[in-house]
Motif scaffolding. Structure first.
Motif, PDB file in Angstrom:
ATOM      1  N   UNK A  31      22.019  -9.009 -12.572  1.00 60.66           N
ATOM      2  CA  UNK A  31      20.598  -8.352 -12.414  1.00 60.66           C
ATOM      3  C   UNK A  31      19.595  -8.979 -11.729  1.00 60.66           C
ATOM      4  N   UNK A  32      19.613 -10.377 -11.851  1.00 62.69           N
ATOM      5  CA  UNK A  32      18.853 -11.273 -11.152  1.00 62.69           C
ATOM      6  C   UNK A  32      19.015 -11.082  -9.642  1.00 62.69           C
ATOM      7  N   UNK A  33      20.183 -10.924  -8.949  1.00 65.59           N
ATOM      8  CA  UNK A  33      20.196 -10.704  -7.721  1.00 65.59           C
ATOM      9  C   UNK A  33      19.724  -9.369  -7.096  1.00 65.59           C
ATOM     10  N   UNK A  34      18.979  -8.471  -7.914  1.00 69.21           N
ATOM     11  CA  UNK A  34      18.811  -7.273  -7.368  1.00 69.21           C
ATOM     12  C   UNK A  34      17.275  -7.113  -7.598  1.00 69.21           C
ATOM     13  N   UNK A  35      16.476  -6.484  -6.758  1.00 72.65           N
ATOM     14  CA  UNK A  35      15.312  -6.172  -6.615  1.00 72.65           C
ATOM     15  C   UNK A  35      15.223  -4.634  -6.618  1.00 72.65           C
TER      16      UNK A  35
END
Length: 75
Positions: free
Chosen positions: A13-17
């Motif tokens: 999730x941290x890799x998604x905006x």
């Protein structure tokens, strides 16, 4: 939903905006799922939600999509 999107993309999730014009259905739930929440403060809902106190909690706020790539490149 947000965890499922990350799994489908094989990303953390941290890799998604996640970009949205609603705080309640889009941006804040995405942030709670560890995504970068981008509040697009345009259109009817964007203008309404921009007046909410919760708008101060977003990771990024934009009024148009033009600056998005540059803002995300620095993250």
């Amino acid at each position: 939903f947000f965890q499922r999107i990350a799994a489908m993309l094989s990303l953390t999730p941290a890799a998604i905006a996640y970009v949205g014009d609603r705080l309640d259905n889009d941006v804040l739930p995405a942030q709670a799922a560890d995504m970068t929440g981008v509040f697009l403060a345009r259109g009817f809902w964007g203008r309404v939600h921009a007046t909410w106190p919760e708008a101060a909690e977003v990771d990024l706020r934009i009024d148009t999509l033009d600056p998005l790539a540059g803002l995300l490149a620095g993250r």
